[in-house]
Design an enzyme around this catalytic site. Structure first.
Site, PDB file in Angstrom:
ATOM      1  N   GLU A 188      -2.753  -9.096   3.479  1.00  0.00           N
ATOM      2  CA  GLU A 188      -3.112  -9.568   4.826  1.00  0.00           C
ATOM      3  C   GLU A 188      -4.595  -9.445   5.100  1.00  0.00           C
ATOM      4  OE1 GLU A 188      -3.744  -5.400   5.335  1.00  0.00           O
ATOM      5  OE2 GLU A 188      -2.215  -6.501   4.218  1.00  0.00           O
ATOM      6  N   CYS A 208       0.836  -1.194   0.000  1.00  0.00           N
ATOM      7  CA  CYS A 208       0.000   0.000   0.000  1.00  0.00           C
ATOM      8  C   CYS A 208       0.877   1.252   0.000  1.00  0.00           C
ATOM      9  CB  CYS A 208      -0.962  -0.038   1.187  1.00  0.00           C
ATOM     10  SG  CYS A 208      -2.294   1.186   1.048  1.00  0.00           S
ATOM     11  N   HIS A 230      -3.785  -5.153  -0.190  1.00  0.00           N
ATOM     12  CA  HIS A 230      -3.525  -5.659   1.162  1.00  0.00           C
ATOM     13  C   HIS A 230      -3.608  -7.179   1.205  1.00  0.00           C
ATOM     14  CE1 HIS A 230      -3.490  -1.971   3.690  1.00  0.00           C
ATOM     15  NE2 HIS A 230      -4.109  -1.472   2.616  1.00  0.00           N
TER      16      HIS A 230
END
Length: 1620
Positions: free
Chosen positions: A441, A355, A439
């Site tokens: 995660e 990001c 992202h």
């Protein structure tokens, strides 16, 4: 009864305090006083009765746990944008004013994760999904093994404010610790709901992210508040950020400095790989993920000296996190990263940036950054790996991007956004550096790219070992694109319960996609009423090149393959029928023999999901699970399995549709019965542990041959597990799943689909424990399904069209989003609305049927409603199911406590009405309803909210009565009550989904007076009945509403929650909006569709609607379609210029008609529902096209019609209008029994019955009057054994311009929809056909018909009598149109808009029989197998669920084909016969033929005696003597399939009716073919005799076009491939 009601009321009152708080304790806003959950705020009436009724909450509902509108402490709030726009809403968070940048997120779950994401620092977050707060907020104090917040992404809410459309003050979730509102208040963050978030999103989309501020009523925006967001920032920086200005820009601040850690901190200390992680606003899950993968993570501040630490040798890899704001202001960090990038190889470590980390790395590598117009924030952004071509769905949250054009040498783009083409990551070509803008995660969002942490840590490990080369990505899945020239597509055949019109929609979509890809398409489908079986058309209309109306069976499929020689075959678009045929063809080697490739999902993959044993093994291989279960193919093993698992157990059938053969078994006896029935229809069953009461959740999954995989729609069942999803109320998207649950099940779905090898579309169903994260997989359907059609319409994602392209080897990123036209089909739709599906049952049509709904599907259709709140969507759907239902309201009498308890515990199709009854009478708290039904508390709370709003609305009447005094009339009081409701309160009622008619019902003086008096059950009668009482009417409410300016707005379904503009006009209406998404079309023609499929109104009316729409478009007219059936082609958004997925009610049609300024409405192609609207719409000034509504009324009103026929000189059976029962009995005595009772304005013979004596007549008349209370009931003489004739025609200005005459095989007394139709007639004399044409001409002239019409007539001796005339299309229109080669609906449509038909070659009344050298026969399809307890006999009320038609050189060939196409298996060895004595003389001839053909004949008592007396050998098997005689020889012979055809002709005078019923029922339950009509037996015997010398498969498999081509030139009216 009064005593029972009194006891129930006393019981309810006594519990109001002691037990009332139970549900509130579970569902209330955590921390809020329970007593404050339901206060009533109603201002006193002023002298003029114009006081405002404030509908906030209901005191009468304190124990329910659901607000009516807003929390009692709520204040007004305003969002002010920098351009001066002010959007008013209601505050539900902290009462503080703030500033920020206004951005939107398209995620449908995950608000706790989003709000705590540091990347949202300084921003006001707008949720495009309208509902928030449903599942509360997890414990903010809970920590995981690392010491991080267990459920959140940082230690506090990071967003400055939160905005949604509809906040749920009640939440329901096992993991919720508090409510969203309380959490926001505790953290000092404001929240607003009640804003049109779609309009706001569109504004941001057009303008770009905007600065704004939230102002709370009574809270001044002080300078301190203005700079609150700059906390911790120096004065100089605060000034630069605009502190003190009206709209300070947070992006001018160093937001990273505000959120970054201040001192280093180590997680996972001692783990092998040492990662230095730069905290720019790092989400907790990044740390969790790396620690969980064996890394020691040292988190350091954003401006840490990275190079020094790396040089010191204490770092194995560098990670740069996400964060907020403009990356360009982070000069120290960019410089530090640049230094690290330039380290020599011996000091170099792998680098991974996410990001903001991607942007910082890109800037350090030479890129420039820029601000995106509105950013990418959500959970469904498609990203493609430029190295491998693989695509992924990613969660994102960023407002800036990098321009990779200026990358330094050695760098290259790695990922790219499929939608907008922006860069999503870069990599170094020779060094282990790479980034991702998204992202991996997640939290919230999908974890499809979590493998990038593996890539990073693997690179770190390799670098430690001395290999410091570039990162390596997982290899793409190799795939080929098959070379296909011609495809055979298998349809599903006739409609039945479990396999309905959704496959017409799926098949039509698939054909359209294949034609667009340049493929020749051969379709095999005997469903004459379907759109896909049209004979000509265009690619745009999805027309197959060749159509075979043949049974979809392996034998006939092989013949078609042999003739057409296709390269590929599609078996996933035709339901279970096509799928099972494909498996059988593969097993028999037919596909290999002819070199035909199964396109899409392979046969082995199908077996992986259909074979329960294989499926369980496949799941075990990947660590997934079914409920504990055993697959078996025999009863004894099933019993052993159940003993091992423990009762209760669930039985599931392999290779079966709609849960056929499934059910919950409570003991061994029940198991043996269920297993024997299941094994009669399926080769294998699964015995599994019952998880009844768990939640049921479903995902639609799409995967291409390159292994790109997405989930298109997730759906949650309102009903818990135990009710088949086809019979359950279904909500999309899920309402009570948290981000963790949603994406856990999504991840599992993708894993399972990949492992099973599915290519195309499928769905997966789960059981989810309502108290934990435990789940089990129920099943995977490796084909298009009813849920697929629902998901397609709910999301706007055309699953079948996409699946067809994927079957050709096209990949998802290559396919365009059909709605936006610019984005990719490789995405997951974001919804900014709520969809409710409610099934339609017709169980009341069948005497004796078991009305409980369970794991085996019983519904015949479904509706889909769209709204901006659950309530709006749900109440719409309730009305769509049946025009007599006004919404969520009590229906029926549940004053018997046992009956109510049974309904709540063991559901039927009436459970919502029972819940409403319990609410109205206070018999159960919502907690008790939950305990009994296991329906989630959140859904029950929302139902309670609707109920309470109605209670409050009714209070206006009481206040008006008090103000006006006892002398006021009921009408005066009702009008005063209506006048007291102001604009805000009217809008709130409408936002909750209440119709004008419902509101009128609330404002009846008589209703409220009853409620306040004795416990009179009539006080709680439905709004429909109340509306007929003295007081304001529906149109009064409409007038008041419009005067207040309360009108619905039209919103688009655009698949991306307004993130991208939609290029289609797929619309719904809502009151929860401030602006229309579209402008009025002006001068369009509205076409009203058929609504839900039901017995009597099915796919044939969708065919009619589509034909009308296409004809109008060909004429250059703008088309506006209104319909709500997700299974139809007419509700495909590219069929019309505008599609409103809306109610077919007077209120909604008027709303759309006025908003669109339409030029007229066609009501005659959609069946009975739109036809019933003709006169009400006409009376409101609507221009109804075609036949005058007054004439439609004259045909529908039985009295008017009979009178008109008498005046026109048209013969009809003797008749009389019902006035009194005595008159009816007198009429019957005069003409003689039997008589037929015929209500007005009904479909499929509803409540039409034959009475044979006075007692039956009295009972039937009572039922008929209740079905059609506003219209007359007529009694006619019933003619036994007459011939019945069908006439379908089109007229213009009273002159017939097209006609077809068909005859019924069955004698009169069988509803025309259940009859076997023959065209052209084979036994009607020229005299009869001449009489029919003469009657048609007179009827058309008398009724001044313009458009379609249908008549049923009787031929009895020298008389031809008209039974009825429908001034609309009928279910036989597709059959006659395709058989005679002229589209009757196209002709009717042209007539209605005054277009020329003179060159269309229509068969007018001067035309001879068409066709002349072949015969078409239409056979009904029945679903009695699924209707346990119903007697499978035919009568004057329709029972069939679908139809098929086939063609032949004569009636016998056509009949056998059609019979087989209706899934009727022709007998091969033995036939069981039982007929009444009155029919014995007719029976002897066909039975003699059958015996001569070699069939062994079994016969019951009297029938056996008669056959023996006439020299026909038979074996006697007596009927069961009573209901307990279930093991009689006859029952055993049928169960053991010693016979393969049962002939059982019913008789009113049967001496053993129980035994006759048991014989028919066991044949049905064990899938043994059954005939109950002697005429059919005669025709079957004749046909079998004719074809006895050749195998049945030698029946000629010609295309219908080939029959046309064989016409003699003198008879030809059309070219061989011309149609419409």
């Amino acid at each position: 009864m009064a005593a029972v009601r009194s006891a129930m009321a006393a019981r309810a009152a006594s519990r109001a305090v002691t037990r009332g708080a139970q549900f509130s304790a579970v569902c209330r806003v955590a921390g809020d006083p329970v007593s404050g959950t339901f206060p009533v705020r109603v201002q006193a009436f002023g002298r003029s009765l114009r006081g405002q009724l404030r509908l906030f909450s209901s005191a009468a509902a304190k124990d329910a746990g659901a607000e009516v509108f807003d929390h009692p402490d709520a204040r007004k709030a305003v969002l002010v944008l920098e351009d001066g726009t002010k959007l008013e809403g209601v505050s539900f968070g902290a009462p503080v004013g703030i500033h920020g940048e206004v951005v939107f997120t398209t995620g449908m779950v995950g608000y706790p994760e989003s709000l705590t994401d540091p990347s949202y620092r300084g921003q006001i977050l707008v949720s495009t999904y309208p509902l928030a707060g449903n599942y509360g907020v997890p414990d903010t104090a809970a920590t995981d093994a690392t010491g991080l917040s267990k459920f959140h992404e940082s230690s506090r809410i990071q967003a400055s404010g939160f905005i949604c459309q509809d906040y749920s003050y009640t939440h329901s979730h096992w993991n919720a610790k508090t409510s969203l509102a309380k959490w926001l208040r505790d953290e000092g963050v404001p929240g607003i709901h009640g804003i049109d978030t779609r309009a706001l999103t569109k504004k941001i989309r057009a303008h770009g992210a905007m600065l704004g501020r939230i102002e709370i009523e009574g809270e001044a925006m002080s300078d301190a508040a203005r700079v609150a967001a700059t906390e911790g920032v120096g004065a100089t920086e605060a000034s630069a950020a605009g502190a003190g200005k009206p709209f300070p820009d947070p992006n001018l601040r160093n937001l990273v400095a505000e959120v970054s850690i201040k001192e280093p901190k180590v997680y996972g200390e001692g783990n092998g790989l040492r990662i230095l992680a730069v905290d720019c606003g790092m989400k907790n899950n990044m740390i969790r993920t790396m620690v969980g993968m064996g890394a020691e993570v040292k988190v350091v501040p954003w401006d840490w000296d990275l190079a020094s630490e790396i040089k010191a040798g204490s770092v194995d890899g560098l990670f740069i996190s996400n964060g907020p704001g403009d990356p360009a202001v982070l000069t120290p960090l960019i410089d530090n990263v640049r230094t690290v990038l330039e380290l020599p190889e011996e000091e170099m470590v792998p680098i991974f940036g996410i990001c903001l980390g991607n942007q910082v790395t890109g800037l350090a590598a030479g890129c420039s950054s820029y601000k995106l117009p509105f950013g990418n924030r959500g959970q469904n952004q498609p990203v493609v790996n430029l190295l491998t071509g693989s695509a992924f769905i990613t969660p994102q949250n960023h407002g800036y991007a990098i321009d990779p054009k200026s990358l330094a040498e050695g760098w290259q783009p790695l990922f790219e956004n499929v939608n907008d083409g922006t860069n999503e990551g870069i990599m170094h070509t020779s060094k282990p550096f790479f980034t991702a803008q998204f992202h991996p995660e997640a939290k919230g969002g999908p974890v499809d790219t979590a493998f990038l942490f593996d890539v990073f840590l693997k690179s770190v490990g390799q670098a430690k070992a001395g290999n410091k080369g570039p990162i390596s990505m997982p290899k793409p899945v190799p795939h080929d694109r098959p070379k296909v020239r011609k495809v055979l597509l298998l349809g599903s055949g006739g409609l039945s319960i479990g396999q309905a019109g959704e496959f017409d929609y799926s098949g039509a979509q698939a054909i359209k996609a294949l034609k667009e890809e340049g493929i020749e398409v051969v379709l095999m489908n005997p469903n004459i009423a379907s759109v896909q079986t049209n004979l000509t058309g265009t690619t745009a209309n999805g027309q197959a090149d060749e159509v075979y109306f043949l049974p979809v069976t392996p034998d006939f499929i092989e013949m078609v393959i042999k003739r057409e020689r296709p390269d590929g075959i599609m078996i996933s678009m035709g339901g279970q029928t096509a799928l099972n045929c494909g498996v059988e063809l593969d097993k028999n080697g037919v596909l290999e023999k002819y070199g035909v490739r199964v396109l899409g999902t392979s046969v082995q993959a199908i077996k992986n999901t259909e074979d329960r044993d294989i499926f369980a093994s496949k799941l075990k291989e990947i660590g997934e699970k079914l409920a504990p279960s055993v697959a078996t193919d025999n009863i004894e093993d099933a019993v052993k399995a159940a003993e091992g698992i423990g009762y209760p157990v669930m039985i599931r059938s392999a290779y079966a549709l709609g849960g056929l053969g499934s059910g919950i078994c409570t003991d061994e006896e029940h198991l043996r019965e269920m297993a024997s029935k299941a094994l009669a229809v399926a080769p294998q069953i699964l015995v599994e542990k019952s998880l009844k009461g768990w939640k049921e959740v479903e995902y639609e999954v799409v995967r291409d041959a390159a292994d790109n995989c997405i989930t298109v729609c997730n759906m949650e069942n309102f009903d818990p597990l135990g009710v088949h999803t086809g019979d359950s109320i279904v909500i999309a998207p899920s309402q009570t799943l948290s981000n963790e649950e949603y994406h856990m099940l999504r991840e599992t779905a993708i894993k399972v689909v990949r492992h099973c090898g599915i290519v195309g579309e499928c769905n997966i169903q789960y059981a989810l424990d309502p108290h934990s994260l435990d789940y089990c997989i129920i099943e995977v359907n490796a084909r298009l399904s009813r849920s697929s059609a629902l998901a397609s319409k709910a999301t706007g994602y055309p699953l079948a069209a996409v699946a067809a392209r994927l079957a050709l080897g096209v990949t998802l990123p290559e396919i365009k989003n059909a709605v936006t036209k610019v984005t990719s089909a490789c995405f997951e739709p974001s919804l900014d609305y709520v969809v409710t599906k409610i099934p339609r049952w017709d169980l009341a049509k069948f005497a004796g049927v078991n009305q409980e709904i369970g794991s085996a599907m019983k519904s015949v259709g479904e509706v889909m409603a769209i709204g901006r709140s659950f309530e709006e969507s749900f109440q719409k759907a309730m009305r769509m199911v049946d025009p007599g239902i006004e919404g969520f309201e009590p229906r029926g009498d549940y004053s018997n406590p046992e009956a109510l308890l049974r309904e709540l515990t063991r559901p039927t199709d009436k459970r919502p009405a029972a819940i409403a009854w319990a609410l109205q009478h206070g018999t159960h708290t919502m907690e008790e309803v939950h305990d009994l039904s296991k329906i989630d508390r959140w859904f029950l709370a929302r139902l309670k909210r609707m109920h309470d709003a109605g209670v409050v609305a009714r209070q206006a009447v009481s206040r008006a009565r008090t103000e006006l005094g006892e002398s006021a009339s009921a009408l005066e009081i009702s009008r005063a009550a209506l006048a007291s409701i102001d604009k805000a309160e009217m809008r709130k009622l409408k936002m909750l989904g209440f119709s004008d008619r419902q509101i009128a019902g609330f404002l009846k003086e008589s209703q409220v007076a009853s409620e306040e008096g004795a416990d009179d059950d009539k006080a709680w009668a439905s709004s429909a009945i109340a509306a007929a009482e003295a007081g304001v009417q529906e149109m009064d409410v409409r007038t008041r509403r419009k005067a207040l300016g309360v009108v619905p707005v039209a919103k688009q379904i655009d698949t991306l929650a307004a993130e991208y503009p939609a290029q289609t006009n797929y619309l719904y209406t809502t009151y929860a909006g401030d602006e229309n998404d579209v402008e009025a079309s002006k001068d369009g023609v509205m076409v009203l569709g058929s609504g839900t499929y039901r017995i009597g109104s099915s796919v044939e009316f969708d065919w009619c609607s589509v034909s009308a729409i296409r004809t109008l478009r060909e004429l250059g007219r703008t088309t506006i379609v209104v319909n709500y059936n997700p299974e139809t082609v007419s509700t495909d958004y590219d069929e019309s210029d505008r599609l409103y997925f809306e109610e077919l009610s007077k209120e909604r049609v008027l709303d759309i008609y006025e908003a669109e300024t339409a030029d007229g409405i066609i009501v005659s192609v959609g069946g009975q529902i739109p036809n019933n609207l003709a006169l009400p719409l006409h009376r409101e000034g609507v221009k109804v096209l075609g036949t005058s509504p007054e004439m439609i009324d004259s045909a529908e009103d039985r009295f008017k019609f009979s009178s008109l026929m008498d005046s026109a000189g048209v013969k009809q059976p003797a008749w009389k209008e019902l006035t009194t029962l005595a008159d009816a009995k007198g009429f019957a005595e005069r003409v003689g029994f039997p008589v037929l009772v015929r209500p007005s304005y009904v479909l499929s013979g509803a409540a039409m019955s034959v009475a044979h004596n006075d007692e039956e007549l009295a009972r039937i008349l009572a039922n008929a009057a209740s079905v059609s209370p506003e219209h007359p009931v007529v009694i006619t003489k019933f003619h036994d054994d007459a011939l019945e004739i069908e006439f379908d025609g089109v007229a213009k200005d009273g002159k017939v311009i097209a006609h077809a005459i068909s005859e019924h095989v069955e004698q009169a007394g069988v509803h025309s929809g259940d009859a076997t139709l023959v065209l052209p007639p084979q036994t009607l004399s020229p005299y009869y056909t001449t009489q029919v044409r003469d009657i048609a001409a007179r009827v058309a002239s008398t009724l001044k018909i313009t458009g379609p019409f249908n008549m049923q007539l009787l031929a009895d001796g020298a008389d031809v009598l008209v039974i009825e005339c429908n001034l609309r299309a009928s279910r036989s229109f597709p059959f006659v149109s395709k058989t005679v080669g002229s589209d009757f609906i196209a002709a009717a449509t042209k007539a209605m808009v005054d277009a020329d038909t003179s060159k269309d070659g229509l068969p007018d009344l001067t035309c001879g029989p068409r066709p002349s050298n072949f015969v078409g026969i239409k056979c009904p399809m029945f679903s009695f197998t699924r209707l346990g307890g119903a007697d499978p006999v035919l009568g004057v009320e329709m029972a069939s669920t679908g139809e098929v038609a086939c063609f032949g050189k004569d009636k016998h060939e056509a009949f056998l084909k059609s019979l087989m196409a209706s899934t009727f298996s022709l007998p091969k060895k033995a036939i069981l016969v039982s007929t009444p004595a009155s029919d014995h003389h007719k029976l002897v001839h066909p039975i003699f033929k059958l015996a001569t053909l070699g069939f062994k004949i079994y016969a019951t008592d009297d029938t056996h005696t008669f056959l023996s007396e006439h020299g026909i050998e038979s074996t006697m098997v007596p009927l069961p003597s009573n209901a307990q005689d279930t093991k009689s020889p006859l029952m055993q012979a049928i169960r053991g399939r010693d016979v393969d055809l049962v002939v059982s002709v019913p008789s009113r005078t049967a001496t053993n009716p129980t035994g006759e019923f048991m014989m028919r029922r066991v044949a049905t339950d064990y899938n043994v073919p059954l005939l109950t009509n002697l005429n059919l037996v005669v025709m079957l015997a004749d046909a079998l005799e004719k074809h006895s010398q050749e195998p049945m498969v030698a029946l000629v498999p010609d295309k219908l076009a080939e029959y046309y081509a064989k016409e003699r030139p003198s008879d030809a009216w059309t070219g061989p491939k011309e149609f419409h």
